[in-house]
Design a protein around this motif. Sequence first.
Motif, PDB file in Angstrom:
ATOM      1  N   HIS A  56      -3.043  27.211  11.573  1.00 11.18           N
ATOM      2  CA  HIS A  56      -2.413  27.882  12.716  1.00 11.18           C
ATOM      3  C   HIS A  56      -1.274  28.744  12.173  1.00 11.18           C
ATOM      4  O   HIS A  56      -0.348  28.213  11.537  1.00 11.18           O
ATOM      5  CB  HIS A  56      -1.879  26.849  13.700  1.00 11.18           C
ATOM      6  N   THR A  61       3.681  27.130   9.055  1.00 10.66           N
ATOM      7  CA  THR A  61       2.574  27.441   8.154  1.00 10.66           C
ATOM      8  C   THR A  61       2.991  28.554   7.194  1.00 10.66           C
ATOM      9  O   THR A  61       2.641  28.532   6.005  1.00 10.66           O
ATOM     10  CB  THR A  61       1.349  27.922   8.961  1.00 10.66           C
ATOM     11  N   ASP A 129      -8.131  23.947   8.449  1.00  7.42           N
ATOM     12  CA  ASP A 129      -7.704  23.162   9.614  1.00  7.42           C
ATOM     13  C   ASP A 129      -8.813  23.244  10.660  1.00  7.42           C
ATOM     14  O   ASP A 129      -8.928  24.241  11.363  1.00  7.42           O
ATOM     15  CB  ASP A 129      -6.382  23.719  10.161  1.00  7.42           C
ATOM     16  N   GLU A 154      -6.781  19.583   7.156  1.00 12.07           N
ATOM     17  CA  GLU A 154      -5.623  19.185   7.955  1.00 12.07           C
ATOM     18  C   GLU A 154      -5.924  18.198   9.090  1.00 12.07           C
ATOM     19  O   GLU A 154      -5.106  17.348   9.402  1.00 12.07           O
ATOM     20  CB  GLU A 154      -5.038  20.485   8.549  1.00 12.07           C
ATOM     21  N   ASN A 344      -0.474  23.030  22.746  1.00 13.10           N
ATOM     22  CA  ASN A 344       0.802  23.010  21.999  1.00 13.10           C
ATOM     23  C   ASN A 344       0.946  24.221  21.077  1.00 13.10           C
ATOM     24  O   ASN A 344       2.064  24.591  20.715  1.00 13.10           O
ATOM     25  CB  ASN A 344       0.936  21.702  21.204  1.00 13.10           C
ATOM     26  N   LEU A 345      -0.179  24.812  20.703  1.00 18.67           N
ATOM     27  CA  LEU A 345      -0.110  25.969  19.801  1.00 18.67           C
ATOM     28  C   LEU A 345      -0.402  27.281  20.514  1.00 18.67           C
ATOM     29  O   LEU A 345       0.202  28.303  20.206  1.00 18.67           O
ATOM     30  CB  LEU A 345      -1.085  25.767  18.635  1.00 18.67           C
ATOM     31  N   GLY A 350       3.691  24.881  18.332  1.00 16.89           N
ATOM     32  CA  GLY A 350       3.159  23.805  17.495  1.00 16.89           C
ATOM     33  C   GLY A 350       4.174  22.689  17.314  1.00 16.89           C
ATOM     34  O   GLY A 350       5.193  22.627  18.010  1.00 16.89           O
ATOM     35  N   HIS A 351       3.883  21.819  16.359  1.00 16.29           N
ATOM     36  CA  HIS A 351       4.734  20.637  16.154  1.00 16.29           C
ATOM     37  C   HIS A 351       6.123  21.032  15.656  1.00 16.29           C
ATOM     38  O   HIS A 351       6.290  22.076  15.023  1.00 16.29           O
ATOM     39  CB  HIS A 351       4.117  19.716  15.106  1.00 16.29           C
ATOM     40  N   MET A 356       6.164  18.874  10.628  1.00 17.05           N
ATOM     41  CA  MET A 356       5.280  19.684   9.769  1.00 17.05           C
ATOM     42  C   MET A 356       5.776  19.694   8.329  1.00 17.05           C
ATOM     43  O   MET A 356       5.015  19.948   7.400  1.00 17.05           O
ATOM     44  CB  MET A 356       5.160  21.122  10.313  1.00 17.05           C
ATOM     45  N   PHE A 360       2.992  19.371   5.606  1.00 20.65           N
ATOM     46  CA  PHE A 360       2.773  20.471   4.659  1.00 20.65           C
ATOM     47  C   PHE A 360       3.216  20.105   3.243  1.00 20.65           C
ATOM     48  O   PHE A 360       2.717  20.678   2.262  1.00 20.65           O
ATOM     49  CB  PHE A 360       3.433  21.748   5.178  1.00 20.65           C
TER      50      PHE A 360
HETATM   51  N1  ADE Z   1       1.646  24.169  13.078  1.00 22.92           N
HETATM   52  C1  ADE Z   1       0.856  24.553  12.055  1.00 22.92           C
HETATM   53  N2  ADE Z   1      -0.250  23.804  11.997  1.00 22.92           N
HETATM   54  C2  ADE Z   1      -0.161  22.925  13.022  1.00 22.92           C
HETATM   55  C3  ADE Z   1      -1.006  21.894  13.492  1.00 22.92           C
HETATM   56  N3  ADE Z   1      -2.164  21.605  12.897  1.00 22.92           N
HETATM   57  N4  ADE Z   1      -0.624  21.206  14.592  1.00 22.92           N
HETATM   58  C4  ADE Z   1       0.541  21.522  15.206  1.00 22.92           C
HETATM   59  N5  ADE Z   1       1.385  22.453  14.799  1.00 22.92           N
HETATM   60  C5  ADE Z   1       1.039  23.167  13.706  1.00 22.92           C
END
Ligand code: ADE
Length: 420
Positions: A56, A61, A129, A154, A344-345, A350-351, A356, A360
């Motif tokens: 994402h 990222t 992912d 992922e 959420n994205l 995202g998170h 992350m 990561f």
């Molecule tokens: N940001 C980047 N990759 C993500 C993921 N797999 N889930 C949530 N937020 C993200």
Amino acid sequence: MPGSQERATIRDITLAPQGQKKIDWVAHHMPVLNQLRREFEEKLPFVGKKVTICLHLEAKTAYLAKTIQAGGAEVTVVASNPLSTQDDVVAALVQGGIRAHAWHGATAEEYHKHLQLALDFEPDYLIDDGGDLVSTIHRERRELLAKVKGGAEETTTGILRLRAMDRDDELGFPMIAVNDADCKYLFDNRYGTGQSVWDGIMRTTNLVVAGKTVVVAGYGWCGKGVAMRAKGLGARVIVTEINPIKANEAWMDGFEVSPMLDAARKGDVFVTVTGNKDVITAEHFPVMKPGAILCNAGHFDVEVNGVELARLAVTRREVRPNIEEFVLADGRQIYLLAEGRLVNLAAGDGHPAEVMDMTFALQALSLRYLVEHTGDLGNHVYSVPTEIDRRVAKLRLASLGLSIDSLSEDQEKYLAAWHA
Ligand code: ADE
């Protein structure tokens, strides 16, 4: 019209300064990745390696991509979902010397074309992912099987696909299952999804959660997080499951448990997190309350059957950004968020960065492990080595200023003994 440049197929390079600010903000909150970045800058483990990252494309990222670049790699990024790409972030990456093929709202054809362009780069290693990159290589770009030396995945959904390939002896290179590491699913899936899903729903709807009945479909680690945070926000929560053990777990965690058809009559907000298709279908829409809000947090947009919803609807229209209203023949409205894609994205960022950071860090260290073990691994799915998982946990504790106890020699002996 989005512009195509030699090293990039992106929306608008002039958005780069805005994207860079987003990257700078998250980088400040990713201390584990910062530590790895310093190590990579010194040791340059990825010199001469080409890495394609299919994730994402938002700020966290981007910082992973920068960290891998700092280790000497040539990096290409491509989207793992057409709605999660942030065009300003991608522009900043291109400005910083990373190749990118992605834009927000790509059509299915554009999304596919971007994957192809990212593969024209002929990567040595990859990060995926959801499995689209790996699947495209195996189905359409088999010449690359001789070039790609390994990758890391992922998500739960991607790993399911990889295990199916491994079982059928079809996997063409080793893949590391990052999702299954303790430092991934215990934090990212549970606390990350738990928070970011509600962030996405709340910023999109601007409605209260307290007092609502929330239906969470699926009680895996992500579902657990979504249900836990719904309860914390004051919702009544019903969990639906197909696994009797997880259903018992949900019940003893204090949630109602019922089949979807019963829950469908009661819910105000529905969140699907199963990884499977057809969780909410034409069987359920007709019994829902007027104004029911539906969204998905599973990897693919197949959990809420949007085609059947559209078929049942007499009208559909966008009522707010990322909210589509479907009116059924009897006048009831049903609202679908973010086209049924990851709420959420697609409707959020995202998170959280700190979560992350751990995920990561696992990705970055798994990549280094693959480089260091090139040729030693068979074409199978591998767990993240325990040393890497524990290292990430220790770095995270250190970044929080926390220390823990360790076993004395005597205690170690006690644990290893089988006699009294
Ligand atoms: N940001 C980047 N990759 C993500 C993921 N797999 N889930 C949530 N937020 C993200």
